[in-house]
Scaffold this active site. Structure first.
Site, PDB file in Angstrom:
ATOM      1  N   SER A  12       0.814  -1.226   0.000  1.00  0.00           N
ATOM      2  CA  SER A  12       0.000   0.000   0.000  1.00  0.00           C
ATOM      3  C   SER A  12       0.842   1.269   0.000  1.00  0.00           C
ATOM      4  CB  SER A  12      -0.873  -0.003   1.260  1.00  0.00           C
ATOM      5  OG  SER A  12      -1.423   1.272   1.473  1.00  0.00           O
ATOM      6  N   GLU A  39       0.162   3.665   1.729  1.00  0.00           N
ATOM      7  CA  GLU A  39       0.240   4.100   3.130  1.00  0.00           C
ATOM      8  C   GLU A  39       1.630   3.844   3.704  1.00  0.00           C
ATOM      9  OE1 GLU A  39      -1.908   5.384   5.800  1.00  0.00           O
ATOM     10  OE2 GLU A  39      -2.793   6.213   3.991  1.00  0.00           O
ATOM     11  N   TYR A  75      -1.609  -0.116  10.688  1.00  0.00           N
ATOM     12  CA  TYR A  75      -1.881  -0.737   9.386  1.00  0.00           C
ATOM     13  C   TYR A  75      -0.660  -0.627   8.474  1.00  0.00           C
ATOM     14  CZ  TYR A  75      -3.690  -0.972   4.573  1.00  0.00           C
ATOM     15  OH  TYR A  75      -3.877  -1.260   3.243  1.00  0.00           O
TER      16      TYR A  75
END
Ligand code: NAP
Ligand code: G4F
Length: 330
Positions: A125, A127, A152
């Site tokens: 990701s 992120e 996460y």
């Protein structure tokens, strides 16, 4: 006929990817955890396809991973399962970490031990870049520094590194797609884009007045899930496994997405309907994401078909039409 495993089959990407693979002639095994409600809404349109089979499985169950690998000997394994909500990962950090990091490790170990011919895709990701302030002019690429800003993202960095490690240590055909935000009419209703398009449709039809949001200034590189699942498949068709950034190369703020949706819905100024609620702010925010997908475009020949405006329009129209057809609202 090739066989593919898709974990996270009941999610946004899992459902689009399964449709894509069925269309390509694959036998698809969807891996689903047990839930107290059935929750197969996103897969109902192909559930009865003879080339589709659902199996119970969980990221945290090594025995199921080994058993199913031995039973089906799949050609490809797409690992899309995750507790995927960044804000929620601050509330259930251990569940998020164990599922993503240990769960991915379990799959890599199992493939390496019992079925090393299987090609593996990991859902990494954007992120992972977190609050890295050093954004290259064209955006983050495969070599940019990872500075995760949530449980996460920390878990995704661990899984991402495990894929690199197993690829070089054991010569597994394992690739990670570093996917920037991608949305669709099937996006979960608590992610910001879907929350906005659903609220706009409800407001347009006179069944909602306000929308409560958090940080409007965060910027994201937003694409469409249908475009992004094709990139996953392309990665596993390459002779040499690698990591690829998948992104549109354009970034817009949450406020831009709100404005765009309000424009499509012809609702006037969003401020009339907007409440800023501190509960939607995060303990640690990722302020700016822009992706440079040059490698994917060159090596995979991938490019997106949707842009920011057509994405917002697709999502809003789908929510509007669904409310009209299911609730009879006019
Ligand atoms: P999603 O809609 O939230 O789907 C997640 C899927 O994972 C669901 O099917 C969920 O099952 C399943 N799952 C969660 N915990 C599980 C567990 N312990 N065992 C088995 N299955 C489990 O997410 P998405 O947007 O499709 O994203 C797919 C993957 O890409 C995720 O790994 C996500 O982190 C990653 N990703 C997404 C984006 C994005 O912008 N969408 C960007 C980069 C990476 P239930 O239906 O039972 O909850
Ligand atoms: O829609 P979001 O929750 O997505 P976020 O945090 O960017 O994560 C998504 O994309 C990642 C890829 O970069 C995936 F890995 C991850 O699995 C997930 O799919 O939030 C987007 C932005 C954030 O800055 C958030 O603070 O919107 C801001 N925001 C403002 N108001 C809100 C809200 N987010 C949510 N969910 N709800 C709000 O009311």
């Amino acid at each position: 006929m090739k066989t593919a495993f898709v974990s996270g089959i009941t999610g946004q990407d899992g459902s689009y990817l399964a449709e894509f693979l069925l269309h390509k002639g694959y036998f698809v095994v969807g891996l689903k955890r047990r839930t107290s409600l059935i929750c197969t809404e996103r897969v109902n349109n192909f559930y009865d396809n003879p080339n589709f089979k659902m199996e119970y499985w969980d990221l945290n169950d090594a025995s199921a991973t080994y058993r199913l690998l031995l039973k089906y000997k799949p050609d490809e394994f797409y690992n899309l399962a995750a507790q995927s909500h960044v804000r929620v990962s601050f509330d259930v950090p251990q569940d998020t970490l164990v599922g993503i990091a240990v769960g991915t490790h379990t799959i890599l170990e199992a493939i390496g031990n019992v079925h090393p011919e299987c090609r593996f895709y990991q859902a990494s990701s954007s992120e992972m870049f977190g609050d890295n302030p050093d954004v290259p002019e064209k955006g983050f690429n495969e070599n940019s520094r990872l500075m995760p800003a949530s449980p996460y993202a920390c878990a995704k960095v661990c899984a991402h590194n495990l894929v690199r490690n197993y690829r070089s240590s054991y010569r597994l055909h394992a690739s990670s797609g570093i996917l920037f935000n991608h949305e669709s009419p099937r996006r979960g209703e608590t992610f910001v884009t879907r929350k906005i398009t659903l609220a706009a449709a409800n407001i347009r039809l006179g069944h909602q007045d306000k929308i409560e949001l958090g940080n409007l200034s965060a910027k994201r590189d937003w694409g469409h899930s249908k475009d992004y699942v094709k990139a996953m498949w392309l990665m596993l068709q390459q002779d040499i496994p690698d990591d690829y950034v998948i992104a549109t190369g354009e970034t817009y703020s949450v406020k831009d997405f709100l404005d765009e949706t309000w424009k499509v819905a012809d609702l006037g100024e969003p401020e009339k309907h907007l409440i800023i609620n501190p509960k939607y702010f995060r303990p640690h925010e990722v302020p700016y994401l822009l992706g440079d997908s040059t490698r994917a475009r060159k090596v995979l020949g991938w490019s997106p078909r949707y842009n920011f405006s057509s994405l917002a329009e697709d999502m809003y129209m789908s929510d509007f039409n669904h409310l009209v057809s299911t609730k009879g609202w006019k």
